[in-house]
Scaffold this motif. Structure first.
Motif, PDB file in Angstrom:
ATOM      1  N   UNK A  10     -40.894 -70.717  48.144  1.00  0.00           N
ATOM      2  CA  UNK A  10     -40.018 -70.946  46.956  1.00  0.00           C
ATOM      3  C   UNK A  10     -41.033 -71.248  45.767  1.00  0.00           C
ATOM      4  N   UNK A  11     -41.930 -72.186  46.008  1.00  0.00           N
ATOM      5  CA  UNK A  11     -42.803 -72.556  44.943  1.00  0.00           C
ATOM      6  C   UNK A  11     -43.505 -71.199  44.336  1.00  0.00           C
ATOM      7  N   UNK A  12     -43.896 -70.548  45.279  1.00  0.00           N
ATOM      8  CA  UNK A  12     -44.505 -69.310  44.836  1.00  0.00           C
ATOM      9  C   UNK A  12     -43.685 -68.479  43.953  1.00  0.00           C
ATOM     10  N   UNK A  31     -35.692 -71.525  41.005  1.00  0.00           N
ATOM     11  CA  UNK A  31     -35.231 -71.914  42.082  1.00  0.00           C
ATOM     12  C   UNK A  31     -34.354 -73.376  42.209  1.00  0.00           C
ATOM     13  N   UNK A  32     -33.307 -73.209  43.053  1.00  0.00           N
ATOM     14  CA  UNK A  32     -32.889 -74.492  43.545  1.00  0.00           C
ATOM     15  C   UNK A  32     -33.583 -74.970  44.682  1.00  0.00           C
ATOM     16  N   UNK A  54     -32.865 -67.372  50.219  1.00  0.00           N
ATOM     17  CA  UNK A  54     -33.967 -67.803  49.180  1.00  0.00           C
ATOM     18  C   UNK A  54     -34.646 -66.721  48.341  1.00  0.00           C
ATOM     19  N   UNK A  55     -34.896 -65.488  49.143  1.00  0.00           N
ATOM     20  CA  UNK A  55     -35.301 -64.198  48.539  1.00  0.00           C
ATOM     21  C   UNK A  55     -34.238 -63.841  47.479  1.00  0.00           C
ATOM     22  N   UNK A  56     -33.101 -63.652  47.970  1.00  0.00           N
ATOM     23  CA  UNK A  56     -31.847 -63.036  47.105  1.00  0.00           C
ATOM     24  C   UNK A  56     -31.478 -63.752  45.926  1.00  0.00           C
ATOM     25  N   UNK A  57     -31.334 -65.016  46.254  1.00  0.00           N
ATOM     26  CA  UNK A  57     -30.536 -66.051  45.230  1.00  0.00           C
ATOM     27  C   UNK A  57     -31.425 -67.231  44.576  1.00  0.00           C
ATOM     28  N   UNK A  58     -32.810 -67.391  45.121  1.00  0.00           N
ATOM     29  CA  UNK A  58     -33.534 -68.380  44.719  1.00  0.00           C
ATOM     30  C   UNK A  58     -32.879 -69.841  45.086  1.00  0.00           C
ATOM     31  N   UNK A 106     -26.968 -78.208  41.801  1.00  0.00           N
ATOM     32  CA  UNK A 106     -25.910 -78.062  42.859  1.00  0.00           C
ATOM     33  C   UNK A 106     -25.033 -76.830  42.510  1.00  0.00           C
ATOM     34  N   UNK A 107     -24.303 -77.225  41.364  1.00  0.00           N
ATOM     35  CA  UNK A 107     -23.428 -76.250  40.840  1.00  0.00           C
ATOM     36  C   UNK A 107     -24.002 -74.842  40.730  1.00  0.00           C
ATOM     37  N   UNK A 108     -25.161 -74.941  40.095  1.00  0.00           N
ATOM     38  CA  UNK A 108     -25.733 -73.443  40.031  1.00  0.00           C
ATOM     39  C   UNK A 108     -25.931 -72.817  41.444  1.00  0.00           C
ATOM     40  N   UNK A 109     -26.524 -73.712  42.301  1.00  0.00           N
ATOM     41  CA  UNK A 109     -26.635 -73.130  43.604  1.00  0.00           C
ATOM     42  C   UNK A 109     -25.258 -72.583  44.214  1.00  0.00           C
ATOM     43  N   UNK A 110     -24.225 -73.240  44.141  1.00  0.00           N
ATOM     44  CA  UNK A 110     -23.246 -72.929  44.837  1.00  0.00           C
ATOM     45  C   UNK A 110     -22.810 -71.487  43.781  1.00  0.00           C
ATOM     46  N   UNK A 111     -22.848 -71.627  42.468  1.00  0.00           N
ATOM     47  CA  UNK A 111     -22.523 -70.193  41.810  1.00  0.00           C
ATOM     48  C   UNK A 111     -23.520 -68.914  42.325  1.00  0.00           C
ATOM     49  N   UNK A 112     -24.567 -69.226  42.685  1.00  0.00           N
ATOM     50  CA  UNK A 112     -25.315 -68.063  43.369  1.00  0.00           C
ATOM     51  C   UNK A 112     -24.905 -67.740  44.892  1.00  0.00           C
ATOM     52  N   UNK A 113     -24.575 -68.791  45.663  1.00  0.00           N
ATOM     53  CA  UNK A 113     -24.412 -68.547  46.818  1.00  0.00           C
ATOM     54  C   UNK A 113     -22.928 -68.089  47.283  1.00  0.00           C
ATOM     55  N   UNK A 114     -21.867 -68.339  46.412  1.00  0.00           N
ATOM     56  CA  UNK A 114     -20.513 -67.705  46.768  1.00  0.00           C
ATOM     57  C   UNK A 114     -20.642 -66.258  46.960  1.00  0.00           C
ATOM     58  N   UNK A 115     -21.292 -65.546  46.166  1.00  0.00           N
ATOM     59  CA  UNK A 115     -20.962 -64.062  46.285  1.00  0.00           C
ATOM     60  C   UNK A 115     -21.845 -63.660  47.436  1.00  0.00           C
TER      61      UNK A 115
END
Ligand code: PLP
Length: 381
Positions: free
Chosen positions: A18-20, A28-29, A329-333, A362-371
């Motif tokens: 993730x750091x790379x 990255x979240x 991680x690869x697809x959504x960060x 956290x909201x950003x992570x959810x926005x990416x993870x839902x789809x």
């Protein structure tokens, strides 16, 4: 005797990746570690600046900090702990090594819950102790029970309790903790209690094992509630019978934690308002995840009573949690921890979300993870 095999902490590998990715410009979240994003309390940082300019910073064990920790036990739990029972360490990790090495001889069998914090199993092995893992599932809220400990034959030499626990956040009820103490006394089992997530409870006060069992060893730290993980400061409470064993090990193997951190830690104890603000944020994040995880198709989770984790059953989506978290991680960060870290047997169908991040992230992570989870669900069907 061969050198013990130690398993990797897979979340560390994912975090490095993730750091790379961040260095290459990806946003990255970070939800892979139980690491507060808030930093040390302001007054503790100000104290560190003052000390840097005025103190020679030699080896030092802070008598005022030990006295403050003793006061904390009295005020919070109504328990008397003598300052000489308290040993300052570079976090809970070495406190745990110190506890185990002081209390047990090689070959001792130590019971612990599975799932559990990855380092328990591995530290036990590194110290030539034998982990006796007790499978704990939703029926027992992923926690050890007095009945499970009573059923072990032969009885183990020790048991590790963790309440609130990592990776689940579940908390032992007072009654169950007292029942565990009774079983352990009857069977001569020494208790080591990891109380690192005390202060982070969403269901009311949490009991310290010292309220029921003064012979227990307690590990704690400034890394979680106090939001000072990188300051490397923690402590061990040892019973009077083990003070000499601990003293000799501290003097030879550990010496003291950084004096700068000890000065800052003392001030952190009086930063309650700021720290309780963090707890309010974690509570909000927890509620948000509980509300939104069903949108990801995640319905089966451990009850997150405390800490800042949600341990989720993703068995309907994968039987390889490491590959699943790597793909996420690869697809959504969004970086998370695979259940495999906490449970080598069942963990491939679990993952852990840490919500020790800001609510915005956290909201950003959810926005990416839902789809993404919707796609993962379709692929698994
Ligand atoms: C349950 C548990 N114990 C101990 C530790 C180690 O913490 P420290 O930073 O104090 O060494 C952690 C860190 O995540 C943890 O989750």
């Amino acid at each position: 005797m061969t050198v013990p095999r130690i398993d990797p902490f897979h979340a560390v590998g994912l975090s490095t990746l993730a750091h790379q990715m961040a260095a290459e410009g990806r946003d990255i979240v970070h939800m892979e570690f139980g690491q507060p994003s808030t930093g040390a309390p302001k007054a503790a940082i100000a104290e560190a600046h003052r000390i840097l300019d005025s103190d020679g910073m030699g080896y030092w064990e802070s008598t005022p900090l030990k006295a403050r920790i003793a006061r904390h036990y009295l005020e919070t739990y109504g328990t008397t702990v003598l300052p000489e029972q308290i040993w300052l360490t570079c976090g809970a990790s070495p406190a745990f090594v110190l506890a185990l090495n002081s209390a047990f001889t090689p070959g001792a069998r130590i019971a612990l819950a599975r799932p559990g914090y990855v380092a328990y199993r591995n530290t036990l092995r590194a110290l030539y102790l034998e982990p006796v893992e007790i499978p704990c599932g939703p029926a027992d809220r992923f926690q050890l029970s007095a009945a499970a400990i009573a059923a072990l034959d032969p009885p183990p030499d020790g048991v590790i309790l963790a309440s609130p626990a990592n990776p689940t956040g579940t908390i032992l009820s007072d009654a169950e903790m007292q029942a565990i103490v009774t079983v352990c006394r009857d069977r001569g089992i020494r208790i080591v209690s990891d109380e690192i997530y005390h202060g982070l409870s969403y269901i009311g006060p949490v009991r310290s094992i010292l309220q029921d069992e003064p012979e227990a060893l307690v590990v704690n730290s400034f890394s979680k509630y106090f939001s000072m993980a990188g300051w490397r400061l923690g402590w061990l409470v040892a019973p009077p019978s083990l003070i000499e064993a601990v003293r000799t090990r501290v003097g030879n193997m550990f010496l003291t934690p950084p004096s700068l951190s000890q000065h800052a830690g003392l001030v952190a104890f009086d930063c309650r308002e700021e720290l309780e603000g963090h707890v309010r944020m974690y509570r909000h994040n927890r509620d948000l995840l509980l509300e939104r995880l069903p949108e990801l198709g995640i319905e089966r989770i451990a009850p997150p009573d405390g800490a800042f984790y949600i341990y989720a059953d993703i068995g309907h989506l994968t039987n390889d949690s490491l590959a699943f978290c790597a793909r996420l991680l690869a697809d959504t960060g969004v970086a998370t921890a695979p259940g495999l870290d906490f449970d080598p047997v069942e963990g491939n169908r679990f993952m852990r979300f840490s919500f020790a991040v800001s609510t915005d992230r956290l909201e950003e992570a959810l926005r990416r993870m839902v789809p993404w989870f919707a796609r993962a669900g379709r692929m698994a069907d």
